[in-house]
Each structure stands twice: as C-alpha cells, then as structure tokens.
Scaffold this active site. Structure first.
Site, mmCIF file in Angstrom:
data_model
loop_
_atom_site.group_PDB
_atom_site.id
_atom_site.type_symbol
_atom_site.label_atom_id
_atom_site.label_comp_id
_atom_site.label_asym_id
_atom_site.label_seq_id
_atom_site.Cartn_x
_atom_site.Cartn_y
_atom_site.Cartn_z
ATOM 1 N N HIS A 267 48.667 -9.554 48.060
ATOM 2 C CA HIS A 267 47.742 -10.152 47.102
ATOM 3 C C HIS A 267 47.243 -11.492 47.635
ATOM 4 C CE1 HIS A 267 49.718 -7.199 44.530
ATOM 5 N NE2 HIS A 267 48.739 -7.311 43.673
ATOM 6 N N GLU B 169 39.340 3.460 45.204
ATOM 7 C CA GLU B 169 38.514 2.557 46.003
ATOM 8 C C GLU B 169 37.612 3.314 46.963
ATOM 9 O OE1 GLU B 169 41.664 2.004 45.294
ATOM 10 O OE2 GLU B 169 41.835 -0.048 44.546
ATOM 11 N N GLN C 120 40.040 -5.323 43.099
ATOM 12 C CA GLN C 120 40.892 -6.189 42.276
ATOM 13 C C GLN C 120 41.462 -7.347 43.103
ATOM 14 O OE1 GLN C 120 44.171 -4.395 39.653
ATOM 15 N NE2 GLN C 120 42.403 -4.753 38.351
ATOM 16 N N PHE C 121 41.764 -7.067 44.346
ATOM 17 C CA PHE C 121 42.134 -8.093 45.315
ATOM 18 C C PHE C 121 41.505 -7.683 46.652
ATOM 19 C CE2 PHE C 121 45.328 -8.713 42.119
ATOM 20 C CZ PHE C 121 45.693 -10.055 42.189
ATOM 21 N N ALA C 122 41.195 -8.675 47.490
ATOM 22 C CA ALA C 122 40.643 -8.363 48.809
ATOM 23 C C ALA C 122 41.583 -7.443 49.577
ATOM 24 C CB ALA C 122 40.396 -9.642 49.600
ATOM 25 N N ASP C 123 42.879 -7.565 49.288
ATOM 26 C CA ASP C 123 43.880 -6.736 49.949
ATOM 27 C C ASP C 123 43.587 -5.245 49.781
ATOM 28 O OD1 ASP C 123 46.448 -8.989 50.023
ATOM 29 O OD2 ASP C 123 44.814 -9.283 48.612
ATOM 30 N N PHE C 124 42.966 -4.873 48.668
ATOM 31 C CA PHE C 124 42.755 -3.451 48.394
ATOM 32 C C PHE C 124 41.467 -2.913 49.001
ATOM 33 C CE2 PHE C 124 45.409 -4.795 44.649
ATOM 34 C CZ PHE C 124 46.589 -4.349 45.228
ATOM 35 N N ILE C 125 40.747 -3.757 49.704
ATOM 36 C CA ILE C 125 39.532 -3.265 50.350
ATOM 37 C C ILE C 125 39.898 -2.316 51.495
ATOM 38 C CG2 ILE C 125 39.172 -5.070 52.087
ATOM 39 C CD1 ILE C 125 36.198 -5.147 51.093
HETATM 40 C C1 LIG Z 1 45.011 0.789 45.855
HETATM 41 C C2 LIG Z 1 45.276 -0.145 44.745
HETATM 42 N N1 LIG Z 1 44.270 -0.579 43.964
HETATM 43 C C3 LIG Z 1 44.507 -1.460 42.965
HETATM 44 C C4 LIG Z 1 45.756 -1.945 42.730
HETATM 45 C C5 LIG Z 1 45.996 -3.003 41.622
HETATM 46 N N2 LIG Z 1 46.889 -2.466 40.608
HETATM 47 C C6 LIG Z 1 48.217 -2.742 40.584
HETATM 48 S S1 LIG Z 1 49.043 -1.842 39.421
HETATM 49 C C7 LIG Z 1 47.591 -1.148 38.874
HETATM 50 C C8 LIG Z 1 47.629 -0.151 37.765
HETATM 51 C C9 LIG Z 1 48.527 0.987 38.114
HETATM 52 O O1 LIG Z 1 48.483 1.928 37.106
HETATM 53 P P1 LIG Z 1 49.497 3.132 37.086
HETATM 54 O O2 LIG Z 1 49.443 3.877 38.366
HETATM 55 O O3 LIG Z 1 49.217 3.916 35.862
HETATM 56 O O4 LIG Z 1 50.924 2.444 37.022
HETATM 57 P P2 LIG Z 1 51.471 1.505 35.826
HETATM 58 O O5 LIG Z 1 51.215 0.098 36.250
HETATM 59 O O6 LIG Z 1 50.758 1.882 34.592
HETATM 60 O O7 LIG Z 1 52.924 1.802 35.740
HETATM 61 C C10 LIG Z 1 46.503 -1.591 39.611
HETATM 62 C C11 LIG Z 1 45.106 -1.193 39.381
HETATM 63 C C12 LIG Z 1 46.781 -1.470 43.549
HETATM 64 N N3 LIG Z 1 48.043 -1.891 43.404
HETATM 65 N N4 LIG Z 1 46.523 -0.575 44.547
#
Ligand SMILES: Cc1ncc(C[n+]2csc(CCOP(=O)(O)OP(=O)(O)O)c2C)c(N)n1
Ligand SMILES: Cc1ncc(C[n+]2csc(CCOP(=O)(O)OP(=O)(O)O)c2C)c(N)n1
Ligand SMILES: [Mg+2]
Ligand SMILES: [Mg+2]
Lengths: 321, 324, 321, 324
Positions: free
Chosen positions: D127, D60, D82-87
């Site tokens: 979320h 991000e 992906q969610f406002a939370d991640f801003i």
């Molecule tokens: C900072 C952040 N951005 C976006 C998300 C949304 N999100 C949740 S799980 C995920 C994918 C994670 O991938 P990975 O690290 O490979 O773990 P996996 O789910 O494949 O086990 C995302 C993008 C998040 N949780 N945290």
C-alpha cells in the site's frame, strides 16, 4: 431459416468463400516470401466469423480475434487492405506497424483491432458496449474469443463485468478444440465451456459453428437481446481448426481421425450443397461468385503489392495522439 | 567441444538439470508434445513425462503464482512464457509475490521465468518486446539475458540452481543464428558477473543479449579506423555488475551503452547513472546510448530495421565518441 | 456431529474465543496508537477460519487471507507474534517488514503469508498443492478467499487450473456479502457464487459460515477428497462482516437491519449456547477458558511490546536469498 | 483564492470536469457511495449517479480494458485504482492495448488511470508503492505526479482532456498534509512541463511528487549554509521535460536527483542519463541520486523512515555535492 430471400444466402456463401480465398492466397503469398510475419489459418472458422458478423447492424461494433477474417470482410475491410497488412505496407489498417490480423482495426468500419494478449480484446469490447449503454444508443458490441483464451482471467472478468453492468455485448467463443497444440482436456475440466456463462449470470448458447445459418440465428437472437437492453450472451460455437495454428505449425499433434471427421463438416462445402439442394444456388451463380472473388483477390493483391512500405523516417510518429 | 545453436544450449541445460535434480519441473503453454513454440523444450516431454513437463491452460497469472507455491515447498519450477511479451499477463504474481517474498518472509524461492525475447524477426509489437527494465526496477528479482550458446547454457543452469526468482530472457533472434562451442557436460556461469567479450582501450561498449554480436561486429569494423573497443556483455541485468561497468568506464573514459529495449528508463539509463555517479572524473566524453526509440516495436521490415539498433549505428556513435 | 468428544468442542470454542480476543485487543491497541498500520476486522468470520483450520492435519498447508486470524491461531501462531506483527516489531513473522496479517506466514507452521493483491494467494496455494501431488505426499493445501476477490481473474484461473491438474486443494470462499463498501449485487450477477465451482469442473458446497461445525464437516469432506487424490473442492461459507472493512471504516453503507439480523447469528454466542444446551459446556469451563485466553492475550501483548523494532541498519538485508 | 487540501483539489477537478463534459465518467472500487478509500471521489455519486460513477467488481484487468473501449467510442473514462500498488493487476491492458493503440491504429485514447501513490504512512509493502518507472519505460503512456494542490487540480484537468492514456499518481502522503491556494474555477496546468519550484544557483534538485516539499525544506535549511538550491518539480514524469532538466543542470552544474521510488532503473536513472548525455561539459560534480533503496517498502516505522528519503538526506547529499 429459409424464409430469408435468396440473396442473403448467396451473400453468406460469398463471404465464406471470400474468406477462404483470402486465407488461401495469403498462404501462397507467404510461401512466395511476400509476407514477413506469420498468418493464422482460418479454415474451419469461416461460418462463425461470417455468420456472426452478418447478424450485426452497421451501427454495431466488432472486436475480433485471429480467426475472424470473415468478420473483417463482412464489415467492409477489403481484401487489398488485408493483404497489405500482411505484406507490411503503409496502406494497411496499421500502416505496416502491426502484424497480420493484429491491430487490423478500423473504427469507421466498426472494427476494433486486437492485441496478441488473449483475450484482452474482450475487456476492450466491454468498453464499446458500455459507451452504447451510457449514451442510450441502440448499438451492440460483438467480440470473439477462443477455447484456450477462456482459461485466462480476463475471460471470466469480462463475463462477470458484462453481466453485472448488463452491457449490450455478445461474446462468441470459437471452440476449435485446440489452443495451439493444447487440446481441450488440458485446458479445462468440464464437458462444455458454455457452462461458464451461467456461472457468471448470462445466458449461454451452443451452436454448430460450421453451420453458418445456426451461427447467424443464434447471433441475431443474442444481438436483439443486447439491443433490447437485456444484457450479454455467450455463444459457444463448436468447430475444428483444420490447419496448423499458424503458418509454420504442421499440427502433427492433431489426430488424423479427428481432422477427417471434421473435414466432412466443411462449412462452405456443406452450405453450398444445402443451397443446391434447396435450389437457392445454381452452377452459373457459383461460377460468377468464384469469378468475382478471383477478381477481388487479384485486384487486392495487386493493390497491396503496389503499396509502398512505410518510410523509416516515420518510425517515431504517432506514439501520442 | 561440440558446436551447437543457442536453442540447443538452452535445451541441453533444461535436460541436464531435470535429469540431475528431480525437484526441477517445467510448465507453460505448448511445451510438452509440441516442444514449445521455438522447440526449446523439445524432447523433455518424452524423457520426463507429463508429470514434470506440464502443458498448462492459458493462464499466465495462475501458473506464475503456482511456481511460487511450489518453490516454497521445495521444488524448483521453470516457467516458460510463450513470448516475453506475455509476461505482462503474469506480471502481478511475479512482481508482488515472488519478488518480495524473501524480504518479507525469509524463505528462498527458486524459480526461473523463461521467455523467448526481443525482436529482429518482423513479428510485430506483441512478439518482439524487451521488458527487462520492468523487472530490473522491481526489487527481489534477478534478470538474466545471455548472448551466446555457451553462456546461455551456463547461466540457465545457474538460474535454475539459484535460490531466488530469476527472469531469464532468451534472445530468440539468436536461437538458430548463433552457434558456438558448448561443453556437453553440465557447468555453470555465475549470475551477477559481466563478461569482457572483447578487450579494448578507446571506447567501452556496454551491452547484452542480441546486441553483443552487433557490438562485436562494430568493434571489428572500428579497428579499421584504429579505434579499439572494449565490449562488455552484462549477461546479468539485475543486479548489475557495477564493478565491471565502472572498471571499463574508468579504463576507456568513453562509454557507449547499447540495447535493443526502448531508451527511456531502460537498463541503459541505470548504467549511465551508475557511471555518472561513480566514474564522473574518468569520463572524457558524454555517455552515449544507442537503443531502440520510445515506440512500440513496429512490424514492417523498413520500420523494424530502423527501430532495432545494429552494428552500423554503433560504428557511427562510436566514431562520434572517439572524435569528441 | 456430536459424536466427537467434549474436548473437541471445547477446542473449537476456545479457538473462536481466542480469535475474537486477539481481534478485540488489536483494536484497543490501535486506539492506543500502538499499531502504526491498520487492522482488518475479524468479527463474523471466526467460525470459518477456525472450523476449516481444525479440519486439517499437521502436514497440511494453509494460505489464508485477511479475515482468517482463527486459522493462524489454530496452526500454532501465538497471539504474541500476531500482536508483534501489528506493532511492527522485529520478532514478528515478517520481522516488522509487512503489515497486519499480510506476510504473516510461517512455513514451519504450514502457513503461507499473503500479499494484498487479492486473490493472488490462491495461485500460490495451487503450487503448494502441486508439490504434494508431485511428490506423492498425502498432503492438502487449503486457501481462503472473499466474495469480492471472486471477480478477479486470478480466482477463475485458479479454479480452472486446480481442476485441470486435479490438485489436492480446498478453496474456501468467505461470502460476507461485501467487498469493502461494495455489496454482492454490484460484484456479481448470480444468486450463489458456488455456481462458479461447477463451471470450472470442481464440486461446490455451500455451508453456514457462522456454524463452526458445519464448516468443519464440509472442510473435512473436501480435505479427505483432496487427500484421496480426487481433486479440488470449493466451499462457499455464508457470513456477514460485522464491523467495518478495516480500522477506519465506519461501514455506514451497510443497512442496520442486515447487521441486526446477523448479530443474532454470532458464531461464538450461538455455539456456546449449543454447547450449554447439549451439556458439553458448563460455567466453570467457560470461565477457565476466558481466564486462559486473558492470560494468553496479556502475555502476548507484553511480549510484543517488549519486542524491539527492527534496526534501520537491516533495511536492505534479505532482498535476495 | 481559497486554501484547500491536495485531496480537495483532486475532488474539485473531478467534479468540475464531470460537470463540464458529460463524456467523462469514473469507475473503480468503492468510489461511489463510499467516495473512495481516501474520499477522493466524495460527492460524485450523489451528483452524477451510478451511471457516471461506477462501483466496479474487483477486476482491475477488465475495467482497465473497458476504459480503452469506451475511450475508442468517444468517452473519457477515469479509472481509479484503490492504491497504485494494485495497478499491477490491471497492468496488461494498460501497457499492451492502451499504450500502443494510437501508434498502431491512430485513434485517440483519452483515459486517466488514477491512483493514490507512494509511502510515508506505514502502510507496508503493498500500500506504498511507486511504480511510475514501469510506465515511463512503456511507450505511449503519459505519467503525471503532482506535488501540491494547485498543480494537482490543474494537471488532473489537463490529463482528463488529453487525448492519450495518462497514468496519474497522487501522493497520498500529501492528500491531507498539503494545503494550498487553489482557484475555484476550472483551469489547466500543461502536461509535459516541469516547474521551477524554487530558483537557485548552486545545486539543482530535480524531483517530483511528495519529495518536492522535502526538497524545498532542504533548500531552506541549506540557505543557512549559504548554499542556494534550485528545485525542479517535474510534474510530468513521462514524457520528461528535457529542456527544463538540461537548463537547470547547465545553470548550476551540480545535480541532485531525488525520488521516493526505488533507485535501479527508476526515473532518476533516466534523468541522470539525459544529463550525462547532453550536459556533460557543464557538470562540476558527479550526479547524485537520493532515492529509496532497492527493496520492497517495509512497514515498520524505523524501517520505512530509513527507506523513504527526507529533507535531512537531501541536505547531507547537497552538502557533499557543494563541497565536491
Ligand atoms: C487486486 C486488489 N484490488 C483491490 C484491493 C483492495 N481491497 C482490499 S480488501 C478489498 C475487498 C475484498 O473483498 P472480499 O474479497 O469480499 O473480502 P472481505 O474483505 O469482504 O473479507 C479490496 C477491494 C486488493 N486488496 N487487491
Ligand atoms: C495471454 C496470451 N498468452 C499466450 C498467447 C500465445 N497464443 C497465441 S494463440 C494461442 C492459442 C489460442 O487458443 P484459442 O483461444 O483456443 O484460439 P485458437 O487459436 O484455437 O483459435 C496462444 C497460446 C497469447 N496470444 N496470449
Ligand atoms: Mg482454440
Ligand atoms: Mg467480502
């Protein structure tokens, strides 16, 4: 390396000398109380900022940090505007709104101004490179960062994203062995930061940062590579910060031995000797360079001092476009 | 009581708490051998060594998160940001993990996030910020901003002993310009309690940090016009001392809110809302806010001087209120 | 590897089977509308979370992510509490305040609950490790992260800070080839993420993430190293996420071939075969394992379903300690 | 006019602007082949390809900064969180670089930072967040939160064409629950202008986002008690439409502010402050805020239901105001 003609060498020397002169004069201006903010010392970094900037084409873009005065000058920012920025005048690139080299950008000159938060500008530089790739333009973005800033997440994210998108960008890491008072050994646990490149999937090159020709050569290769569409490169340039971090830092924490060792490697002194040795420089040319630089500096200071301060009535203008 | 500077008061609090409690440690950039960009940690390294005074790499995210883990395991970390401006780089683990942990998991999380804060020294947009409202709007954090050496020491000691994450902003404009009597021994000033810095009857000036001296100077000027001001020094910005805010509003019926941070959605907005919700019938005039405008902090002295509120602005606004 | 006695092997199998059973039952509960939030699929990850957690001592601490159900179970979190967390009951580790495996910590069990923001928990885990070093305790922190999360700045900052401070910590990178819908090639530009370790100055090890014994062995070595005071290790465990990212993801973006290939490598099926082959498992033991697990699951669901929802009157309690 | 969902309206705006202007591109996590976690970008990848619909790695910070650089060079980036939370993970380059750039350097910076926002779906503390106040307090950003499909499309198109960085939060609770008539052609709804969602005379309900339907539902219920409510849908949160806010306050003299975000130092505080500073004499009752409490967003349905304001809360508060 000595195939290029005489003027190129004189130009490199000129830019480095001009950089130092602007730096020196800024320090004197500060001592005279003419600079409300602070100044970051440039001594030791001249070959990096000048060598790299001289490898670029006019169409390219740089995103410098706080020890890249040389790159600003090479791109066409006048000493007058640099002084006026330090002196907080309305004629400066930030119209007096930002301090020293912060926000000293000028898009017309292909310079993106930075914010303090290191190395945030790397991520912005990615965007410039992205736009070139997006529009199929043969342009390159070049950005500088420090050894300290390499520990920030933004540094790693930038290398990774550049490599994944194969962006036309060159990262120059100016390794001056310190981040403010913090020496390398408390900053990272590897022997050479260039290893970071490989770990993110881009080539990494180490150069002698005090040798302007080495910097220029490595930069040219990396820029060509980027321009060809072959993606990003990390160049790590070894150097030493020869003064305090900024104006009020006496840098007592730096061992004298280390400074003495690096004083021998002064990028300007050594380059000058080399040019004399190769008979590419003579005394008369040197004198005329000094004279020209003196003139530019004086004119710049004069212009900056004559420039008005911003009008407080403009305070709230321009928050939005 | 010895008179010392605001900076020395901070330094004393750190020394004494580290001496008194060996679970207290401090980490941040250049806080060791250098003693910090402002010398707030001077001498700590010599006294407590690298084990407890840790010069970190540049990684606000990681070291802010580290503090939470260490606190969970029973330590009391103090994190120094070199400037309050750089807290945005370590924002995520503060507002997401540290702020929410107790609500979700019930473990105390004693952390102090300290930073030199605010403007007044022509340091430009990135070395002058006042980001307290971001944290006041985030549930689960305490936010403290002292206005004088005595409170600085007492509040910092309280913050270190508090079982919650505390954002502790130090007005760097006051570091060397403010001196005051400070007991040499350790003492606390309670978090969550505002101070009546000056009692008065006509107008309430509710403020904090480096604006407290401006408010007091304005109040002194205003006595010449026979206007009596009450100056409330909030000290803790979150949670706010609602009782003190409402008490002064009810007492004078005329409220001036003063802060160095930008206006929109700043702490002043919350204070105005609290008063207009709960002391509406007591008000004799509209609430007034004297704050910085909604712009970045400009560098050039004429601009920053116009940006940052001062006692003249307060005098002017107070007169308007008085003669409403 | 087969020197350890029979029960250890049976234990590893038991924990993996229990993990899958909790996962499967959670999915059914969700389909019955009993889980207000979502559920992250665990299939494919059982050997990693179980193998690593089984390598720890009781005094150690884990900071898991969303595919480490096995690690929670091994550390002593009961299936009932896990169901009650998913079902948003007040008896859950977050008292119904946090969703699925988020905030499912229990300091008494040495489990730190995570927040969504990946991989923020790595930085928190650094702090646990720091406290052990600070107090000279022979304890280790172990944290898990994903391939996608490795692109976040927090990942790199954590490796660097751990290496600089030589913290007693083990990082396990669960490389399941996808981050939600994003395959590795759009996530990073190197062939093996383990290279990141070297670039930050810590040893990196790659293991077969579907082989519980390999995971356990590598973890044990890394944990021993950390406990000895020799610093952090990154273990990269290769695996494949066998279901969608979470409940409502059909994962159509994953090529069927890839899934078929990895279906052959099921960590539980293969480990079971191996144990049969080595005569460390017989049908009766397997049956009794299944029976025991069934009982635990049923009891857990029952307990969770009987657990009350939180009282809305408690909404604002506990924001501060 | 075809009736479509809020989500379809967003999707249409993206499609049409990308078609109309090839400097527009979009980047974020899982927005390509997947079409985004909520399908807001469905079909874009097929139509515009990987060049303009970029699935980024998880970073991000870097991709938010990248947007600024691309905008500086004449592109119009749309960033999806992906969610406002991640801003909060991409916070630094938004509040430091993007927000301040025009003030310091005078270059326009057309960026839209989009995110599914808010609660109501039992998605827990990470979320469900409503972080708009952080950005409203940051000078140089616009903040937009639509409440219905028509505005969602028109505001998003305006945001994409705006020369400033715009934070665009989409109440995900409305994504599929809200349908409405939406012109198929491209059109704009001006930023900075509130909408009178319902005209009335007794009480002003000032709100935005997913609370607008709650306010309207409450207003309908209140007509049974012969209480006439005016519902103001702010639409743009920063800069606020002061004129509309003051106009309704002056008209009814009784103001109820409603939002889903936490109370302290939220947008409601700013609105209360603006009114108490500028329409004090018109008020017939204290200002009332109906908001979420100062806690993280809890997961469990009984808790989130109590946390998130709804039309019943509004009816109750409006009656208190009416009979004040
Ligand atoms: C900072 C952040 N951005 C976006 C998300 C949304 N999100 C949740 S799980 C995920 C994918 C994670 O991938 P990975 O690290 O490979 O773990 P996996 O789910 O494949 O086990 C995302 C993008 C998040 N949780 N945290
Ligand atoms: C995110 C962030 N944290 C802290 C600072 C304060 N700071 C300014 S320069 C500096 C040291 C930078 O070191 P390095 O990257 O090595 O560059 P150098 O100054 O040595 O050229 C620090 C800590 C900053 N600018 N940004
Ligand atoms: Mg350095
Ligand atoms: Mg993955």
């Amino acid at each position: 390396m000595f195939e290029s003609d005489k003027t190129d060498h004189i130009k490199l020397l000129y830019w480095m000398m001009l950089t130092r002169a602007v730096d020196d004069r800024s320090v004197s201006l500060a001592k005279l109380g003419k600079i409300p903010g602070t100044i970051f010392s440039q001594k030791g970094h001249e070959a990096i900022s000048v060598g790299a900037a001289c490898a670029l084409s006019e169409i390219d873009v740089i995103a410098p940090m706080h020890r890249d005065l040389g790159a600003y000058l090479v791109r066409g920012m006048t000493p007058g505007r640099i002084f006026s920025q330090a002196m907080a005048r309305v004629t400066s690139p930030s119209q007096g709104r930002d301090v020293n080299t912060h926000g000293m950008g000028d898009i017309e000159l292909g310079i993106i101004g930075y914010v303090s938060h290191l190395p945030q500008l790397m991520t912005v530089a990615l965007g410039a490179a992205f736009s070139f790739q997006y529009r199929n333009e043969p342009r390159v973005a070049l950005t500088f960062t420090g050894d300290g800033a390499s520990s920030e997440g933004a540094f790693s994210e930038s290398l990774n994203l550049a490599a994944v998108l194969k962006l036309p960008i060159v990262f120059i890491l100016e390794d001056n062995q310190y981040a403010y008072s913090t020496p390398s050994k408390y900053q990272y646990a590897i022997t050479d930061l260039v290893a970071r490149a490989t770990a993110f999937g881009l080539p990494g090159v180490t150069v002698a940062g005090n040798n302007v020709l080495d910097v220029q050569t490595a930069s040219t290769e990396a820029i060509d590579r980027a321009r060809r569409g072959d993606g990003p490169t990390l160049i790590k340039a070894n150097t030493m910060r020869m003064e305090g971090h900024a104006l009020h830092d006496s840098a007592k924490y730096v061992p004298t031995d280390l400074l003495n060792k690096w004083r021998e490697k002064d990028p300007i002194v050594n380059y000058k000797s080399l040019l004399y040795e190769k008979e590419l420089l003579d005394e008369q040319t040197e004198k005329s360079l000094i004279k020209q630089i003196d003139k530019e500096i004086s004119a710049g200071v004069l212009w900056a001092e004559k420039s008005p301060f911003p009008d407080p009535a403009t305070l709230t203008e321009g928050v939005y476009a | 009581m010895p008179e010392i500077t605001f900076l020395q008061a901070i330094n004393q609090a750190l020394h004494q708490e580290m001496k008194a409690d060996d679970t207290v440690f401090i980490l941040g950039q250049d806080i060791g051998v250098l003693g910090g960009a402002f010398q707030a940690t001077a001498g700590l390294f010599d006294e407590f060594g690298r084990k407890r005074v840790i010069d970190t790499p540049m990684c606000e995210y990681a070291f802010s998160g580290l503090a939470s883990g260490a606190a969970l395991m029973g330590l009391r970390p103090i994190v120094e940001f070199q400037f309050a401006d750089f807290i945005s780089t370590g924002f995520d683990p503060i507002v997401q993990f540290a702020a929410t942990h107790h609500y979700r998991q019930k473990n105390p999380l004693p952390i102090v996030f300290r930073a030199p804060w605010g403007g007044g020294s022509y340091a430009g947009p990135f070395h002058s910020q006042c980001p307290e409202a971001w944290f006041a709007h985030t549930a689960g954090l305490k936010v403290v901003i002292p206005s004088n050496p005595h409170d600085a020491k007492g509040l910092l000691i309280s913050a270190i002993r508090d079982p919650n994450p505390v954002i502790f902003f130090e007005p760097k404009f006051l570091y060397r310009s403010q001196r005051g009597d400070v007991p040499s021994d350790s003492y606390t000033v309670d978090l969550g309690l505002a101070d009546v810095a000056l009692a008065g009857t006509d107008i309430s000036i509710i403020t904090y940090g480096a604006m407290v001296p401006e408010a007091i100077a304005a109040a002194k000027t205003l006595t010449k016009s026979s206007i009596s001001c009450e100056v409330i020094d909030l000290r803790t910005i979150s949670p706010l001392d609602r009782e003190s805010i409402l008490a002064t509003a009810k007492k004078t019926g005329k409220v001036l809110i003063l802060h160095e941070a930008r206006k929109t959605a700043g702490i002043g907005a919350e204070i105005a809302a609290i008063i207009s919700e709960n002391a509406f019938e007591y008000l004799d005039a509209p609430i007034k806010r004297v704050t910085a405008p909604d712009t970045p902090v400009p560098y050039s002295p004429p601009l920053e001087n116009a940006y940052r509120p001062n006692s003249d602005n307060v005098v002017h606004a107070a007169k308007e209120l008085y003669y409403f």
